[in-house]
Design a protein around this motif. Structure first.
Motif, PDB file in Angstrom:
ATOM      1  N   GLU A 256       0.825  -1.210   0.000  1.00 19.19           N
ATOM      2  CA  GLU A 256       0.000   0.000   0.000  1.00 19.19           C
ATOM      3  C   GLU A 256       0.859   1.261   0.000  1.00 19.19           C
ATOM      4  OE1 GLU A 256      -4.147  -0.505   2.213  1.00 19.19           O
ATOM      5  OE2 GLU A 256      -2.471  -1.080   3.478  1.00 19.19           O
ATOM      6  N   LEU A 498      -6.363   5.347   1.261  1.00 23.69           N
ATOM      7  CA  LEU A 498      -6.574   4.301   2.258  1.00 23.69           C
ATOM      8  C   LEU A 498      -8.050   3.991   2.451  1.00 23.69           C
ATOM      9  CD1 LEU A 498      -3.943   5.275   4.975  1.00 23.69           C
ATOM     10  CD2 LEU A 498      -3.770   3.498   3.227  1.00 23.69           C
ATOM     11  N   ASP A 543      -4.385  -4.077   6.502  1.00 25.33           N
ATOM     12  CA  ASP A 543      -4.372  -2.858   5.700  1.00 25.33           C
ATOM     13  C   ASP A 543      -4.120  -1.635   6.576  1.00 25.33           C
ATOM     14  OD1 ASP A 543      -4.884  -4.201   3.391  1.00 25.33           O
ATOM     15  OD2 ASP A 543      -7.019  -3.713   3.307  1.00 25.33           O
ATOM     16  N   GLY A 545      -5.399   1.217   5.843  1.00 27.32           N
ATOM     17  CA  GLY A 545      -6.629   1.985   5.824  1.00 27.32           C
ATOM     18  C   GLY A 545      -7.728   1.355   6.657  1.00 27.32           C
TER      19      GLY A 545
END
Length: 703
Positions: A256, A498, A543, A545
């Motif tokens: 990411e 995100l 993740d 986000g």
């Protein structure tokens, strides 16, 4: 005589490091002990001190005297590639045997036997590869002129990066001809680890130097969210001199971060253990050539990568140990006057530490179960065959087998593992002490991030450096080199990036091996007519986000309740994108089915009901588990999960009746897809009951 050897050593060093290079006192002490004293030497010296110069100079001198090749045991391919190139500059022919060059093994073995190889670099895993161990290693041990154990802290289970394969070096040490010199090197060993490694070497000369890195400027920046941390990088990365490494704690975070920084115009690449070796090679070379501003890396780049002019190291998330942190930041500033080291800790760090801690050595009853299975089998059993008999994930099972191998209780052979019959005792007290040591390291890392005292002194004291003193350079000594401000546009961009929901749930395509042995009649490929279609989840738990938001809903400690409005809204957003995106579903669903949850029934039901209502789809019911859980299947390996779940799902009559009249697939809703086996087995039941297709939908995807 000694003066002549020293002059020759200096000449070899100049070929390695340039005409102005000279040996440091401890470097010469180590070389002299190896070449003229045939000693065993442990060098605990800071990164950049020149440990590789010691073993390359010693190699050249020993080869000139007719000694056999040097064998270097090294943990990472990045180090091996750097070292092969470095050796060539001094006229030393180095070769490497590792998992990435299998096609060259036969040729390299022939070169070794012909005396054409000066240095052979191998990974510790090679030491227990049956073919290598039985056919190559005996001759190699008999002819080795110098054994080098790089990153020697990995030998000790007290070290921050213990690797069981390294403990097999004890066997190789015992098989070396008498008076074969041995060099062990590390930059990250406290007194306990140093004593442990020295004891395993036997009668070792320990050369321990000061660990201060005068070029490093350490700092910590507290930023409130992952979006703020990405925005800070976007705003400040071009202001940090040189090229460097951005470390993350997870593969997903590395990917990411690299994607976001690329979208902001930075030349970066992701570097993880999941990447193809060819891609890692390209990324390494592009950083070495300064074509990249940064590699965004996991700990796969933690040891051995050699770029002397690396200008910075930034951590998005804190490693679980100050010693591991020192190891990684030591990559920077080796040949530049100043390098910036920044730690950007996150609130999610502790959860990631807990996950990795869960992979520690298993409890006694599970170990004994494995030993019993091997003893009763009377033949080699593969790891896959053992999986159906023990409630352990594969990575943890493999770690346990390696430890048992090192302890002599099992042995790896062609076809798998066998029990040796040797007595073995579960050392409960030792494993508990190691677990407490890991917890203390985590607390020490928190204290480092919160400290108002000198940060370099803190790290040096953690490593038991007697010369630890204030550095005068870090943010606590000299003031912050960078502020914590982020611009509005960068923060908006990071939040938007995100905040994008939606990751693919890949269908399972093969049943785990060995299920027939435990009464489960599933084997080989999953038939197309019994296989769910690719699905969607809001996000991964790892993740940057959505990870934190999802963890708050599906964590074991989370209270059950209806999904919050913002989560329900994003589920609908995922469905809309799935329907009209670049890779849309093959057919619009014709109904919704929920997977009944023992732990979070209200959460799953609320998502299924909301999706059915908004999509104007019939809610066809809920698939429930019958009977008591056979084991904690969410913690088991694939074979155990299938064994635990197979035959335990009940389709309510209304579900089966409704399926027969549906022209479209079923949308199958769950809260968390971990291994994917629950979803796969429920989908199979629905398909066998008449569903024309199954589209999985989940709030979260583990990993």
């Amino acid at each position: 005589m000694t003066a002549d050897i020293r002059d020759r050593a200096e000449a070899i060093l100049r070929k390695l490091a340039g005409e102005r290079a000279t040996l440091r006192p401890d470097q010469w002490t180590a070389i002299e002990a190896l070449v003229t004293g045939s000693r065993r030497v442990l060098c605990v010296q800071r990164t950049g001190w020149g440990k590789s110069a010691v073993y390359f100079v010693a190699t050249a001198l020993l080869r000139e005297r007719g000694h056999g090749p040097t064998v270097i045991v090294s943990p990472l391919l990045a180090l091996m590639r750097n070292q092969v190139d470095a050796a060539a500059r001094a006229g030393i022919h180095a070769r490497t045997i590792n998992s990435a060059n299998l096609e060259e093994w036969e040729q390299i073995t022939a070169e070794i036997q012909a005396g054409q190889v000066d240095v052979l670099l191998i990974s510790p895993e090679r030491l227990n590869n049956p073919d290598f161990r039985d056919s190559v290693l005996p001759k190699l041990a008999a002819t080795t002129g110098l054994l080098v154990v790089d990153e020697a802290h990995c030998v000790s289970d007290w070290g921050h990066d213990f690797r069981p394969d390294y403990r097999r070096l004890r066997t190789m040490l015992a098989e070396l001809p008498e008076a074969t010199p041995v060099l062990a090197t590390t930059a990250t060993a406290n007194e306990r680890v140093t004593a442990d490694v020295a004891e395993q070497l036997g009668d070792a000369l320990v050369l321990r130097g000061p660990l201060d890195r005068e070029s490093l400027r350490l700092g910590v920046l507290r930023l409130p969210t992952p979006a703020h941390r990405l925005a800070w990088l976007a705003d400040h990365l071009d202001r940090i001199p040189g090229s460097g490494i951005i470390y993350t704690l997870t593969v997903a975070a590395a990917q990411e971060t690299a994607q976001f920084l690329s979208s902001r115009g930075y030349a970066v690449a992701a570097y993880t253990g999941q990447a193809e070796d060819a891609d890692r090679r390209v990324a390494e070379q592009e950083l070495l050539d300064n074509k990249l501003k940064a590699l965004v890396a996991t700990s796969a780049l933690g040891m051995g990568f050699d770029k002397p002019d690396l200008g910075f190291v930034v951590h998005l998330g804190a490693p679980s140990s100050p010693i591991a942190y020192y190891q990684q930041v030591g990559r920077a500033g080796r040949s530049v006057a100043a390098a910036d080291v920044m730690l950007l800790p996150g609130s999610e760090d502790a959860a990631i530490w807990r996950y990795f801690a869960s992979l520690a050595f298993p409890p006694q009853e599970q170990v004994l179960r494995v030993l019993s299975a091997l003893e009763q089998a009377g033949r080699p059993l593969s790891t896959q065959a053992l999986e159906v008999q023990v409630d352990l994930r594969r990575a943890r099972l493999e770690l346990m087998l390696k430890v048992l191998d090192v302890d002599g209780a099992v042995r790896r052979v062609r076809g798998g593992w066998v029990a040796t019959g040797a007595p073995w005792r579960y050392d409960t007290e030792r494993y508990q002490r190691i677990a407490r040591a890991r917890e203390a390291e985590q607390q020490s890392m928190r204290e480092y991030a919160d400290s108002t005292a000198c940060r370099m002194e803190f790290l040096r004291r953690t490593l038991d450096d007697p010369g630890a003193a204030p550095c005068g350079r870090c943010d606590n000594c000299a003031g912050p080199a960078y502020d914590a401000q982020v611009s509005g546009p960068a923060l908006d961009a990071a939040r938007a990036f995100l905040g994008r929901p939606g990751v693919v749930i890949e269908p399972r395509k093969m049943w785990p091996t060995g299920l027939a042995a435990v009464g489960v009649p599933l084997t080989g490929k999953i038939a197309a007519e019994e296989q769910m279609w690719p699905g969607r989840a809001v996000g991964r738990l790892s993740d940057l986000g959505w990870g934190g938001r999802l963890r708050s809903l599906v964590d074991e400690a989370a209270a059950d309740g209806p999904a919050p409005d913002d989560v329900l809204a994003v589920v609908v957003e995922v469905l809309k994108e799935w329907a009209r995106g670049d890779d849309p579903w093959p057919q619009r669903p014709a109904g919704v089915v929920a997977i009944g949850s023992r732990r979070r029934p209200r959460l799953v039901a609320s998502v299924a009901e909301h999706v059915a209502r908004v999509g104007r789809l019939p809610l066809l019911g809920e698939v429930r588990s019958i009977g008591e859980p056979r084991l904690q299947a969410n913690r088991a390996n694939s074979a155990q999960r299938v064994r635990a779940r197979y035959g335990t799902f009940d389709l309510p009559p209304e579900v089966g009746t409704a399926l027969g009249g549906r022209s479209g697939p079923v949308l199958l809703v769950d809260d968390l897809v971990d291994s994917g086996w629950t979803m796969a087995l429920v989908a199979r039941e629905l398909l066998l009951a008449g569903a024309p297709g199954v589209l999985p939908l989940s709030l979260a995807l583990a990993g």
